[in-house]
Design an enzyme around this catalytic site. Sequence first.
Site, short mmCIF file in Angstrom:
data_model
loop_
_atom_site.label_atom_id
_atom_site.label_comp_id
_atom_site.label_asym_id
_atom_site.label_seq_id
_atom_site.Cartn_x
_atom_site.Cartn_y
_atom_site.Cartn_z
N GLU A 121 0.31 -1.18 -0.33
CA GLU A 121 -0.04 0.05 0.27
C GLU A 121 0.48 1.25 -0.08
O GLU A 121 1.82 1.29 0.02
CB GLU A 121 -0.70 0.21 1.40
CG GLU A 121 -1.81 -1.63 1.02
CD GLU A 121 -3.18 -1.28 2.46
OE1 GLU A 121 -2.94 -0.32 3.30
OE2 GLU A 121 -4.05 -2.01 2.36
N HIS A 235 -8.41 9.02 3.45
CA HIS A 235 -8.38 8.86 2.54
C HIS A 235 -8.60 9.08 1.36
O HIS A 235 -9.61 10.12 0.65
CB HIS A 235 -9.75 7.70 2.79
CG HIS A 235 -8.80 6.43 2.19
ND1 HIS A 235 -9.06 5.80 1.12
CD2 HIS A 235 -8.65 4.91 2.83
CE1 HIS A 235 -8.54 5.02 1.44
NE2 HIS A 235 -8.03 4.20 2.01
N ARG A 281 -1.07 9.33 1.86
CA ARG A 281 -2.22 9.75 1.21
C ARG A 281 -2.83 11.20 1.04
O ARG A 281 -3.94 10.91 0.75
CB ARG A 281 -3.28 9.36 2.87
CG ARG A 281 -3.84 7.24 2.29
CD ARG A 281 -3.90 6.74 4.24
NE ARG A 281 -4.17 5.52 3.41
CZ ARG A 281 -5.26 4.27 4.48
NH1 ARG A 281 -5.19 4.96 5.50
NH2 ARG A 281 -4.86 3.19 4.03
N HIS A 338 -11.05 10.08 7.29
CA HIS A 338 -10.31 8.60 7.03
C HIS A 338 -10.26 8.56 8.51
O HIS A 338 -10.79 7.26 9.01
CB HIS A 338 -9.77 7.68 6.32
CG HIS A 338 -9.65 6.86 6.31
ND1 HIS A 338 -10.68 5.82 6.09
CD2 HIS A 338 -7.78 6.09 6.13
CE1 HIS A 338 -10.32 4.44 6.06
NE2 HIS A 338 -8.82 4.90 5.90
N ARG A 373 -0.85 8.87 9.07
CA ARG A 373 -0.50 7.08 9.94
C ARG A 373 0.21 7.02 7.97
O ARG A 373 -0.59 7.09 7.40
CB ARG A 373 -2.34 6.75 9.66
CG ARG A 373 -1.94 5.15 10.49
CD ARG A 373 -3.58 5.20 11.14
NE ARG A 373 -4.34 5.52 9.95
CZ ARG A 373 -4.97 4.33 9.07
NH1 ARG A 373 -3.97 3.29 8.93
NH2 ARG A 373 -5.55 4.59 8.27
#
Length: 528
Positions: A121, A235, A281, A338, A373
């Site tokens: 990811e 997100h 992100r 998110h 994060r």
Amino acid sequence: MFRGRGARTIEKDCVLIIGSGIAACTAALQLAKDKRVLLITKGELTDNNTIRAQGGIAAVVDQRDSWELHVQDTIKAGYNLNNEEAVELLVKKGSSYIQKLAQEGFPFDYDANQVLSLGKEGAHSRRRILHAGGDATGKAIITFLHQQISTAIEIITNRTVIELIMEGNRCIGVQVIDEEGVVSNLYADSVVLATGGCGALFDVTSNHPAMLGEGIGLAYQAGAILTDLEFIQFHPTLLWKDNQSFGLISEAVRGEGARLVTGNGDFIMENVHPLLDLAPRDVVARTIQTVRNKGTAVYLDISQIKDFRMRFPSITTLCEEANVNISKGLLPVSPGVHFAMGGVQTDKYGRTSVAGLYAVGEVACTGAHGANRLASNSLLEGLVYGQQVARHISKLPNKQQNNRKVDETSSRDLHCSKISLPEQAEIKKIMTEYAGIQRDYQGLQVAKNWLENFCVHKPIASVPSTQKALFNQLTASWLLVTSALARNESRGSHYRMDFPENRESWENKHIERYKEIDWQQAITGGEL
């Protein structure tokens, strides 16, 4: 399930856990070996964010990977605002807990050679994302944990915690209200906040509708220190159709080769970041938002992913519910709230600045996530820090609670007049418009002024019980907005259009919030 109305003794060694996600259940299972555990959730057990986690759990289980690399990736994604000790603990202990889960029979996905299937990811330098059920990892984990806690602990459902009960500077219990408006006080030696995030304070979010930031409000009113509240992660890819969100499209889809494109097929992440569609992100989300602000729709091109329906069954179902034809290979997307990196400030054992009060999971801030994060570190955090909290509390001696009982209907309500509060929908509209993915002083100030029309500095004890939950949501919103106003720079998930760059003067600087300081500044007219 405890649903009774009568007065009831809470034994001297009781631990109250507020929440039902991975952090709450992990702590509860570990604590049940030594303590009497009472788990409280304002809805049903499944009303949490864990059940919605598609992506998986990041952990070092491959010989070609290392904990040092995972730490580096986490800190880089967090824009160096992380607590390195907290990150190392997360990563090192995480691997052993994941292996223990596998040994206990948790159904991780394996490849044809019976080797753990590892995905990749955004911002990860290695393939280290473990999955279960393809894109249903959170659901698999919470089902696994709920099966175990159902026989190990006592569970109270459909009770909302509306206030933490204080005795001096120590938290000794909670005040709860049920669906019929009946108020009760429950006492315990230790109280653990595991209430999740605050995504539902915004209109577009991947969060469960119950995630309204109430844990932030509860802790703040009890005098706990909070930190880094301005860092709210968006997100990049929520399925977007007919001007509404239908749910999350996991970053794992991009990890398997999907690309972000316009309707003309232009790759929007070209020349934006070296990692392209797997950039951090915050970078990807802002890029998508910038394109959409120009009136151009953004899609996730999944045409290169073989066996998409088999690999991502939950997302396939989501698309079918939204009437999005997967066979065309283009999924319409939009960013949405998110994850909250900030929260109630804790040490590595989940201890807050208030005696007897602990916090774990998304409501807590250990410093592990920094300003942004790293993907799939959230489930890992719940697993690791849930164990940390439990191991610390398990070693504490039991304290006498003088045979306190559950008290029906708080007498304080007799002297509380109903106060003016906004509708929940109004709060969401303000937060979405002025405290979203792109912020500036003018918009944040509008939100601050609007929120302050509703007596945010009023003591929680003087608020009627039926309004306390909404008051806690209002408090959380005000704390987020004013924290965003205070950080005059852009870093990670916090982006100020009027301060678009990282500023050296803000390196390693955290914004701490504490009720007594905030209120004193409000009275004197000082800046928060």
